[in-house]
Design a protein around this motif. Structure first.
Motif, PDB file in Angstrom:
ATOM      1  N   ALA A  92     -65.092   3.242  26.842  1.00  0.00           N
ATOM      2  CA  ALA A  92     -64.191   2.889  27.940  1.00  0.00           C
ATOM      3  C   ALA A  92     -64.364   3.912  29.046  1.00  0.00           C
ATOM      4  O   ALA A  92     -64.548   5.106  28.781  1.00  0.00           O
ATOM      5  CB  ALA A  92     -62.746   2.850  27.471  1.00  0.00           C
ATOM      6  N   ALA A  93     -64.310   3.459  30.283  1.00  0.00           N
ATOM      7  CA  ALA A  93     -64.464   4.360  31.423  1.00  0.00           C
ATOM      8  C   ALA A  93     -63.706   3.805  32.616  1.00  0.00           C
ATOM      9  O   ALA A  93     -63.472   2.596  32.721  1.00  0.00           O
ATOM     10  CB  ALA A  93     -65.942   4.546  31.783  1.00  0.00           C
ATOM     11  N   ARG A  94     -63.331   4.703  33.505  1.00  0.00           N
ATOM     12  CA  ARG A  94     -62.735   4.318  34.785  1.00  0.00           C
ATOM     13  C   ARG A  94     -63.492   5.021  35.906  1.00  0.00           C
ATOM     14  O   ARG A  94     -63.807   6.206  35.799  1.00  0.00           O
ATOM     15  CB  ARG A  94     -61.257   4.662  34.867  1.00  0.00           C
ATOM     16  N   GLN A  95     -63.777   4.281  36.961  1.00  0.00           N
ATOM     17  CA  GLN A  95     -64.443   4.823  38.146  1.00  0.00           C
ATOM     18  C   GLN A  95     -63.515   4.733  39.348  1.00  0.00           C
ATOM     19  O   GLN A  95     -62.817   3.727  39.524  1.00  0.00           O
ATOM     20  CB  GLN A  95     -65.725   4.040  38.448  1.00  0.00           C
ATOM     21  N   ARG A  96     -63.510   5.774  40.184  1.00  0.00           N
ATOM     22  CA  ARG A  96     -62.789   5.766  41.451  1.00  0.00           C
ATOM     23  C   ARG A  96     -63.756   6.199  42.543  1.00  0.00           C
ATOM     24  O   ARG A  96     -64.429   7.223  42.428  1.00  0.00           O
ATOM     25  CB  ARG A  96     -61.577   6.688  41.417  1.00  0.00           C
ATOM     26  N   PHE A  97     -63.799   5.394  43.606  1.00  0.00           N
ATOM     27  CA  PHE A  97     -64.795   5.552  44.660  1.00  0.00           C
ATOM     28  C   PHE A  97     -64.092   5.809  45.986  1.00  0.00           C
ATOM     29  O   PHE A  97     -63.345   4.961  46.480  1.00  0.00           O
ATOM     30  CB  PHE A  97     -65.641   4.278  44.731  1.00  0.00           C
ATOM     31  N   ASP A  98     -64.328   6.976  46.546  1.00  0.00           N
ATOM     32  CA  ASP A  98     -63.717   7.349  47.824  1.00  0.00           C
ATOM     33  C   ASP A  98     -64.564   6.783  48.959  1.00  0.00           C
ATOM     34  O   ASP A  98     -65.683   7.241  49.207  1.00  0.00           O
ATOM     35  CB  ASP A  98     -63.641   8.877  47.920  1.00  0.00           C
ATOM     36  N   ALA A  99     -64.030   5.767  49.635  1.00  0.00           N
ATOM     37  CA  ALA A  99     -64.747   5.094  50.725  1.00  0.00           C
ATOM     38  C   ALA A  99     -64.058   5.321  52.066  1.00  0.00           C
ATOM     39  O   ALA A  99     -64.085   4.459  52.954  1.00  0.00           O
ATOM     40  CB  ALA A  99     -64.855   3.601  50.436  1.00  0.00           C
ATOM     41  N   GLY A 109     -62.262   1.054  42.873  1.00  0.00           N
ATOM     42  CA  GLY A 109     -62.419   1.487  41.496  1.00  0.00           C
ATOM     43  C   GLY A 109     -62.664   0.327  40.563  1.00  0.00           C
ATOM     44  O   GLY A 109     -62.588  -0.840  40.940  1.00  0.00           O
ATOM     45  N   GLN A 110     -62.980   0.670  39.311  1.00  0.00           N
ATOM     46  CA  GLN A 110     -63.116  -0.354  38.283  1.00  0.00           C
ATOM     47  C   GLN A 110     -62.905   0.251  36.901  1.00  0.00           C
ATOM     48  O   GLN A 110     -63.093   1.449  36.686  1.00  0.00           O
ATOM     49  CB  GLN A 110     -64.468  -1.056  38.350  1.00  0.00           C
ATOM     50  N   GLN A 139     -70.931  -4.947  28.609  1.00  0.00           N
ATOM     51  CA  GLN A 139     -69.939  -4.175  29.360  1.00  0.00           C
ATOM     52  C   GLN A 139     -69.058  -5.148  30.146  1.00  0.00           C
ATOM     53  O   GLN A 139     -69.551  -5.881  31.006  1.00  0.00           O
ATOM     54  CB  GLN A 139     -70.621  -3.184  30.301  1.00  0.00           C
ATOM     55  N   TRP A 140     -67.763  -5.133  29.809  1.00  0.00           N
ATOM     56  CA  TRP A 140     -66.787  -5.906  30.577  1.00  0.00           C
ATOM     57  C   TRP A 140     -66.269  -5.023  31.692  1.00  0.00           C
ATOM     58  O   TRP A 140     -65.801  -3.914  31.458  1.00  0.00           O
ATOM     59  CB  TRP A 140     -65.645  -6.365  29.688  1.00  0.00           C
ATOM     60  N   LYS A 141     -66.348  -5.535  32.928  1.00  0.00           N
ATOM     61  CA  LYS A 141     -65.959  -4.755  34.100  1.00  0.00           C
ATOM     62  C   LYS A 141     -64.893  -5.506  34.887  1.00  0.00           C
ATOM     63  O   LYS A 141     -64.988  -6.727  35.067  1.00  0.00           O
ATOM     64  CB  LYS A 141     -67.171  -4.501  35.013  1.00  0.00           C
ATOM     65  N   ARG A 142     -63.920  -4.743  35.376  1.00  0.00           N
ATOM     66  CA  ARG A 142     -62.857  -5.325  36.208  1.00  0.00           C
ATOM     67  C   ARG A 142     -62.685  -4.469  37.449  1.00  0.00           C
ATOM     68  O   ARG A 142     -62.338  -3.293  37.361  1.00  0.00           O
ATOM     69  CB  ARG A 142     -61.545  -5.400  35.433  1.00  0.00           C
ATOM     70  N   THR A 143     -62.940  -5.066  38.605  1.00  0.00           N
ATOM     71  CA  THR A 143     -62.756  -4.373  39.871  1.00  0.00           C
ATOM     72  C   THR A 143     -61.262  -4.201  40.136  1.00  0.00           C
ATOM     73  O   THR A 143     -60.508  -5.178  40.163  1.00  0.00           O
ATOM     74  CB  THR A 143     -63.404  -5.170  41.017  1.00  0.00           C
ATOM     75  N   LEU A 144     -60.832  -2.970  40.358  1.00  0.00           N
ATOM     76  CA  LEU A 144     -59.397  -2.688  40.485  1.00  0.00           C
ATOM     77  C   LEU A 144     -58.818  -3.128  41.829  1.00  0.00           C
ATOM     78  O   LEU A 144     -57.639  -3.415  41.934  1.00  0.00           O
ATOM     79  CB  LEU A 144     -59.140  -1.189  40.281  1.00  0.00           C
ATOM     80  N   ASP A 145     -59.638  -3.153  42.836  1.00  0.00           N
ATOM     81  CA  ASP A 145     -59.144  -3.416  44.195  1.00  0.00           C
ATOM     82  C   ASP A 145     -59.838  -4.629  44.804  1.00  0.00           C
ATOM     83  O   ASP A 145     -60.188  -4.644  45.982  1.00  0.00           O
ATOM     84  CB  ASP A 145     -59.392  -2.175  45.066  1.00  0.00           C
ATOM     85  N   PHE A 146     -60.006  -5.682  44.003  1.00  0.00           N
ATOM     86  CA  PHE A 146     -60.820  -6.813  44.438  1.00  0.00           C
ATOM     87  C   PHE A 146     -60.294  -7.492  45.692  1.00  0.00           C
ATOM     88  O   PHE A 146     -61.050  -7.841  46.607  1.00  0.00           O
ATOM     89  CB  PHE A 146     -60.921  -7.837  43.305  1.00  0.00           C
ATOM     90  N   HIS A 157     -66.272 -12.732  42.505  1.00  0.00           N
ATOM     91  CA  HIS A 157     -65.446 -12.542  41.322  1.00  0.00           C
ATOM     92  C   HIS A 157     -64.987 -11.092  41.221  1.00  0.00           C
ATOM     93  O   HIS A 157     -65.693 -10.168  41.640  1.00  0.00           O
ATOM     94  CB  HIS A 157     -66.213 -12.918  40.047  1.00  0.00           C
ATOM     95  N   GLY A 158     -63.834 -10.898  40.587  1.00  0.00           N
ATOM     96  CA  GLY A 158     -63.291  -9.565  40.418  1.00  0.00           C
ATOM     97  C   GLY A 158     -63.525  -8.980  39.043  1.00  0.00           C
ATOM     98  O   GLY A 158     -63.194  -7.811  38.804  1.00  0.00           O
ATOM     99  N   GLU A 159     -64.088  -9.759  38.119  1.00  0.00           N
ATOM    100  CA  GLU A 159     -64.426  -9.232  36.802  1.00  0.00           C
ATOM    101  C   GLU A 159     -65.610  -9.999  36.238  1.00  0.00           C
ATOM    102  O   GLU A 159     -65.898 -11.125  36.654  1.00  0.00           O
ATOM    103  CB  GLU A 159     -63.244  -9.299  35.841  1.00  0.00           C
ATOM    104  N   ASP A 160     -66.292  -9.375  35.273  1.00  0.00           N
ATOM    105  CA  ASP A 160     -67.492  -9.990  34.725  1.00  0.00           C
ATOM    106  C   ASP A 160     -67.897  -9.252  33.458  1.00  0.00           C
ATOM    107  O   ASP A 160     -67.417  -8.140  33.188  1.00  0.00           O
ATOM    108  CB  ASP A 160     -68.637  -9.961  35.738  1.00  0.00           C
TER     109      ASP A 160
END
Length: 285
Positions: A92-99, A109-110, A139-146, A157-160
């Motif tokens: 399990a992992a969480r990513q946060r991207f400063d844009a 993030g996702q 890997q199941w991924k869910r975009t947090l800020d779709f 799509h916001g998840e895949d």
């Protein structure tokens, strides 16, 4: 340190304390490090190795925290994994991207949850056979800020769920007497910027994308290598190229490593040639 990073490390440490005391008997480096989505491998590419240091009758655990900084962006990620009997890996992992360079205050993030199963072979202990270690992963991924940005720029799509097959092999005394590890991974994906900008879009859908890694042991504690990861190009608004890195990983003890790299992530969100430093800390048991 960000709260998500602290929480992921704390969770993995708690798991490591809870598992049996006979866990963690595999050799140094046989669990790789943790790649950006939490699976065992290199920095960018999942390998066929199973995370942690548990043998085929043990449970292992890992935790990692990674930071990437380019000219215009910063990416923080953290996660943990469990390896069971050197056969199955859950991560399990969480990513946060400063844009903020695109829109002031914007963070994307996702969340990523992974499953990997070793199908055949052993990358380390089958040196006399041509067969590499083979693994199948998802890997199941869910975009947090779709709804905030990804949908607006054309993401469908916001998840895949992504699927990949990985083949990893260690060649002993293969380069000037030094050991070499090589991996080839093929991924079915439609992720935009690894999933931070959603999945699919007006420019395309699923693609089979190759990913490769190669590294050489400079000594027992130092591993130097390079990786390349292709990516689909689904958004007509933002061109996307493959990502690559050159890395040096140091493991003074088998339960801890730190990896530094120079990474080229290609253009991101209209900003060209995003290159910068990558640093990752890994704990394994």
């Amino acid at each position: 340190m960000k709260p998500c990073i602290r929480n992921a490390i704390a969770a993995a440490v708690a798991l490591a304390i809870a598992i049996p005391v006979n866990a963690g008997d595999r050799l140094q480096w046989t669990g790789g490090v943790s790649q950006v989505e939490g699976a065992a491998g290199g920095g960018l590419v999942p390998w066929a190795l199973i995370g942690g240091l548990g043998t085929n009758v043990e449970v292992g655990a890992t935790a990692f925290a990674t930071y990437v900084s380019t000219q215009d962006f910063a990416l923080r990620m953290a996660g943990a994994s469990i390896g069971v009997d050197n056969r199955v890996e859950l991560s399990a992992a969480r990513q946060r991207f400063d844009a903020a360079s695109v829109i002031p205050g914007l963070t994307l993030g996702q969340d990523i949850f992974g499953l990997k199963v070793r199908l055949a072979g052993d990358a380390v202990f089958d040196p006399d056979t041509w067969l590499p270690q083979l693994a199948l992963g998802a890997q199941w991924k869910r975009t947090l800020d779709f709804e905030q940005i990804p949908r607006a720029v054309g993401a469908a799509h916001g998840e895949d769920v992504e699927f990949y097959v990985a083949a990893t092999k260690v060649y002993f005394a293969a380069l000037g007497g030094r050991n070499v590890i090589v991996d080839a991974t093929l991924r079915r994906t439609r992720a935009n910027q690894f999933g931070l900008l959603g999945f699919g879009g007006d420019g395309g859908g699923y693609a089979l994308t190759p990913e490769i890694s190669a590294a050489v042991w400079l000594n027992d504690d130092l591993l130097m290598g390079a990786e390349y990861r292709d990516k689909p190009n689904n958004l007509s608004a933002f061109r996307e190229n493959g990502a690559a890195d050159v890395f040096l990983a140091w493991a003074p003890v088998k339960n801890f490593s730190i990896t530094g790299a120079w990474a080229d992530l290609g253009p991101i969100a209209g900003k060209p040639a995003q290159r910068g430093v990558y640093i990752s800390v890994w704990l394994g048991y």
